[in-house]
Write a protein that holds these residues in place. Structure first.
Motif, PDB file in Angstrom:
ATOM      1  N   SER A 220       0.841  -1.188   0.000  1.00 31.22           N
ATOM      2  CA  SER A 220       0.000   0.000   0.000  1.00 31.22           C
ATOM      3  C   SER A 220       0.880   1.243   0.000  1.00 31.22           C
ATOM      4  O   SER A 220       1.991   1.212   0.513  1.00 31.22           O
ATOM      5  CB  SER A 220      -0.909   0.024   1.243  1.00 31.22           C
ATOM      6  N   PRO A 221       0.393   2.351  -0.610  1.00 30.64           N
ATOM      7  CA  PRO A 221       1.198   3.580  -0.648  1.00 30.64           C
ATOM      8  C   PRO A 221       1.289   4.248   0.710  1.00 30.64           C
ATOM      9  O   PRO A 221       0.482   4.013   1.604  1.00 30.64           O
ATOM     10  CB  PRO A 221       0.442   4.454  -1.653  1.00 30.64           C
ATOM     11  N   VAL A 222       2.318   5.091   0.869  1.00 25.73           N
ATOM     12  CA  VAL A 222       2.514   5.873   2.087  1.00 25.73           C
ATOM     13  C   VAL A 222       1.962   7.267   1.846  1.00 25.73           C
ATOM     14  O   VAL A 222       2.331   7.929   0.874  1.00 25.73           O
ATOM     15  CB  VAL A 222       4.009   5.943   2.462  1.00 25.73           C
ATOM     16  N   GLN A 223       1.090   7.727   2.720  1.00 25.54           N
ATOM     17  CA  GLN A 223       0.460   9.036   2.579  1.00 25.54           C
ATOM     18  C   GLN A 223       1.251  10.066   3.392  1.00 25.54           C
ATOM     19  O   GLN A 223       1.439   9.895   4.598  1.00 25.54           O
ATOM     20  CB  GLN A 223      -0.997   8.986   3.056  1.00 25.54           C
ATOM     21  N   VAL A 224       1.730  11.097   2.725  1.00 26.80           N
ATOM     22  CA  VAL A 224       2.446  12.185   3.381  1.00 26.80           C
ATOM     23  C   VAL A 224       1.875  13.506   2.883  1.00 26.80           C
ATOM     24  O   VAL A 224       1.823  13.743   1.677  1.00 26.80           O
ATOM     25  CB  VAL A 224       3.963  12.135   3.088  1.00 26.80           C
ATOM     26  N   VAL A 225       1.421  14.348   3.826  1.00 31.83           N
ATOM     27  CA  VAL A 225       0.918  15.679   3.472  1.00 31.83           C
ATOM     28  C   VAL A 225       2.064  16.666   3.673  1.00 31.83           C
ATOM     29  O   VAL A 225       2.389  17.049   4.789  1.00 31.83           O
ATOM     30  CB  VAL A 225      -0.300  16.053   4.345  1.00 31.83           C
ATOM     31  N   ALA A 226       2.692  17.045   2.556  1.00 30.76           N
ATOM     32  CA  ALA A 226       3.834  17.944   2.616  1.00 30.76           C
ATOM     33  C   ALA A 226       3.359  19.390   2.629  1.00 30.76           C
ATOM     34  O   ALA A 226       2.540  19.782   1.792  1.00 30.76           O
ATOM     35  CB  ALA A 226       4.758  17.712   1.428  1.00 30.76           C
ATOM     36  N   PRO A 227       3.830  20.216   3.543  1.00 32.09           N
ATOM     37  CA  PRO A 227       3.444  21.627   3.556  1.00 32.09           C
ATOM     38  C   PRO A 227       4.031  22.364   2.355  1.00 32.09           C
ATOM     39  O   PRO A 227       4.936  21.865   1.670  1.00 32.09           O
ATOM     40  CB  PRO A 227       4.024  22.143   4.875  1.00 32.09           C
ATOM     41  N   ARG A 228       3.547  23.556   2.127  1.00 30.84           N
ATOM     42  CA  ARG A 228       4.007  24.364   1.010  1.00 30.84           C
ATOM     43  C   ARG A 228       5.497  24.698   1.177  1.00 30.84           C
ATOM     44  O   ARG A 228       5.924  25.145   2.229  1.00 30.84           O
ATOM     45  CB  ARG A 228       3.195  25.665   0.935  1.00 30.84           C
ATOM     46  N   GLY A 229       6.262  24.447   0.105  1.00 30.33           N
ATOM     47  CA  GLY A 229       7.680  24.742   0.140  1.00 30.33           C
ATOM     48  C   GLY A 229       8.550  23.586   0.600  1.00 30.33           C
ATOM     49  O   GLY A 229       9.767  23.735   0.669  1.00 30.33           O
ATOM     50  N   VAL A 230       7.975  22.415   0.918  1.00 31.22           N
ATOM     51  CA  VAL A 230       8.736  21.252   1.377  1.00 31.22           C
ATOM     52  C   VAL A 230       8.605  20.157   0.336  1.00 31.22           C
ATOM     53  O   VAL A 230       7.494  19.723   0.015  1.00 31.22           O
ATOM     54  CB  VAL A 230       8.245  20.754   2.749  1.00 31.22           C
ATOM     55  N   ARG A 231       9.728  19.687  -0.219  1.00 27.49           N
ATOM     56  CA  ARG A 231       9.752  18.595  -1.193  1.00 27.49           C
ATOM     57  C   ARG A 231       9.997  17.293  -0.438  1.00 27.49           C
ATOM     58  O   ARG A 231      10.916  17.203   0.371  1.00 27.49           O
ATOM     59  CB  ARG A 231      10.866  18.829  -2.216  1.00 27.49           C
ATOM     60  N   VAL A 232       9.186  16.253  -0.694  1.00 29.45           N
ATOM     61  CA  VAL A 232       9.294  14.967  -0.012  1.00 29.45           C
ATOM     62  C   VAL A 232       9.632  13.899  -1.045  1.00 29.45           C
ATOM     63  O   VAL A 232       8.950  13.795  -2.076  1.00 29.45           O
ATOM     64  CB  VAL A 232       8.001  14.606   0.727  1.00 29.45           C
ATOM     65  N   LEU A 233      10.697  13.103  -0.780  1.00 28.21           N
ATOM     66  CA  LEU A 233      11.126  12.023  -1.661  1.00 28.21           C
ATOM     67  C   LEU A 233      11.299  10.743  -0.852  1.00 28.21           C
ATOM     68  O   LEU A 233      11.677  10.785   0.314  1.00 28.21           O
ATOM     69  CB  LEU A 233      12.451  12.379  -2.344  1.00 28.21           C
ATOM     70  N   PHE A 234      11.013   9.599  -1.494  1.00 28.71           N
ATOM     71  CA  PHE A 234      11.275   8.288  -0.926  1.00 28.71           C
ATOM     72  C   PHE A 234      12.281   7.573  -1.821  1.00 28.71           C
ATOM     73  O   PHE A 234      12.214   7.677  -3.051  1.00 28.71           O
ATOM     74  CB  PHE A 234      10.006   7.443  -0.813  1.00 28.71           C
TER      75      PHE A 234
END
Length: 410
Positions: A339-353
């Motif tokens: 199953s996918p991982v849900q991440v709510v990134a705030p404005r201006g923050v880049r999230v990578l896995f």
């Protein structure tokens, strides 16, 4: 000894300075040697390596005649050869005899020293008496000379008084002349001040005219820049050009949040106690803050679930970006999940896995390599291997504890 080999009661003493260890920790060390056979044998091995001939002689029942009794007793107590108790007792007896002999010799030396001091004091007293006699003779001669000089000084004083009266008369005449010259100087000073005021007024008029000329030129330049900006915006809309600038970190291939087959892998964290480093880095222009996500969350929020750790980190980073306006990229370890991982990134923050088969450390290195030379890059991770590798690539490593402290302060 390695820390793991040192017995628990002595681990605190092991951190003492070697010069203080014997003085402050002798009793606990002696008790441990007496009660802990393994510890005593480990120390005995070290003694055997340092003094092999002495240990071999004691094992054969021979005591070297020139050996230090203290060293002989210590080696016998630790290595426990046959008859070691008698060897220790013999060493104690030798030490007592040496102490008694040393005490007698010290008393004789003290008596001799006192006699020498008495003789020296007598000689010094005689020399002091002779010196005082000479001083008395010299003082009498000096007194006679001073009386003669006093008479001469009185004569000079009378002559000086006469010269003083003459100088006062000359000073009064000079004062009268100075007063007249001062009046003329004040008149000239008033005239020069009037000229200075006229020059200052003329200078102020010139400055005002220059400012008005610059204001007109500045207004013309601002109108021209506004026109160019409006023209470029209209041309961008007409040609449907993108309105955002791609950053180097956007080119790094990784797994975005929500993609299937991603799960978190905890990373190793190290402690840090430098509270000023991160604030200085965040103040640099156009700094890129790359964060080893799970390395930070495991250090600060290890008791929470991975999802709660990510959410708490995103909340804190949102406030940090709002305050500093820096570019922030967070990299999490990823692996296969259904199953996918849900991440709510705030404005201006880049999230990578990181992709399956890849770790977050490799993605962090790719991000650092993607940036142009000379750009300020800060990598937040307590992993020593990551810190050393990014430092060689030109980035500045930052301990995870600094970011946690900064987020807590915000």
């Amino acid at each position: 000894m390695p820390a793991a080999v040192v017995p628990p009661p002595l681990r605190g003493i092991a951190r003492f300075d070697p010069r203080k260890r014997a003085k402050l920790g002798s009793a606990p060390i002696a008790a441990q040697l007496e009660n802990d056979k393994e510890f005593r044998e480990a120390v005995a091995e070290s003694v055997a390596a340092g003094w092999p001939e002495l240990v071999a002689a004691l094992a054969e029942g021979n005591v070297p005649p020139a050996a230090d009794p203290v060293l002989v007793a210590a080696a016998a107590y630790l290595t426990r050869p046959p008859g070691w108790a008698e060897i220790v007792e013999m060493a104690r007896a030798d030490l007592e005899q040496s102490a008694v002999a040393a005490e007698g010799s010290a008393q004789e030396q003290q008596v001799t020293r006192l006699r020498e001091q008495l003789s020296a004091q007598k000689t010094a007293a005689k020399e002091e008496s002779d010196r005082l006699r000479e001083q008395l003779k010299a003082a009498r001669a000096e007194n006679s000379d001073l009386r003669r000089k006093l008479h001469e000084a009185r004569e000079r004083a009378r002559a000086a008084e006469q010269r003083r009266a003459s100088v006062e008369q000359s000073a009064e005449q000079a004062m009268t002349a100075a007063t007249a010259a001062g009046s003329a100087g004040e008149a000239e000073l008033r005239r020069l001040r009037e000229r200075l005021n006229d020059v200052e007024k003329q200078l102020e008029v010139s400055r005002r005219a220059a400012r008005e000329g610059r204001s007109i030129e500045d207004a013309r330049i601002r109108v021209l820049l506004d026109a160019l900006q409006d023209a470029s915006a209209g041309l961008r809309r007409e040609l449907a050009l993108p309105t955002t600038i791609t950053r180097p970190a956007d080119s790094v291939a990784a797994v975005s949040p929500g993609a299937p087959g991603v799960r978190a892998v905890p990373a190793r964290a190290l402690a840090d106690d430098d509270p000023q480093l991160l604030d200085q880095l965040l103040a640099l222009p156009q700094v890129h803050l790359v964060i080893d996500g799970y390395n930070v969350t495991k250090s600060g929020y290890g008791s929470l679930t991975l999802a709660d750790q990510r959410a708490r980190l995103m909340t804190g980073l949102g406030g940090l970006v709002a305050q500093t306006r820096v570019e922030v990229t967070v990299v999490f370890d990823g692996a296969e999940l259904n199953s996918p991982v849900q991440v709510v990134a705030p404005r201006g923050v880049r999230v990578l896995f990181s992709a399956p088969g890849e770790i977050a450390d490799d993605v962090i290195r790719q991000l650092v390599r993607a940036e142009p030379p000379g750009r300020a890059i800060a990598v937040v991770s307590s992993d020593r291997e990551v810190a050393e590798s990014v430092r060689r690539m030109g980035a500045r490593p930052v301990q995870s504890a600094l970011l946690l402290r900064r987020l807590g302060r915000a």
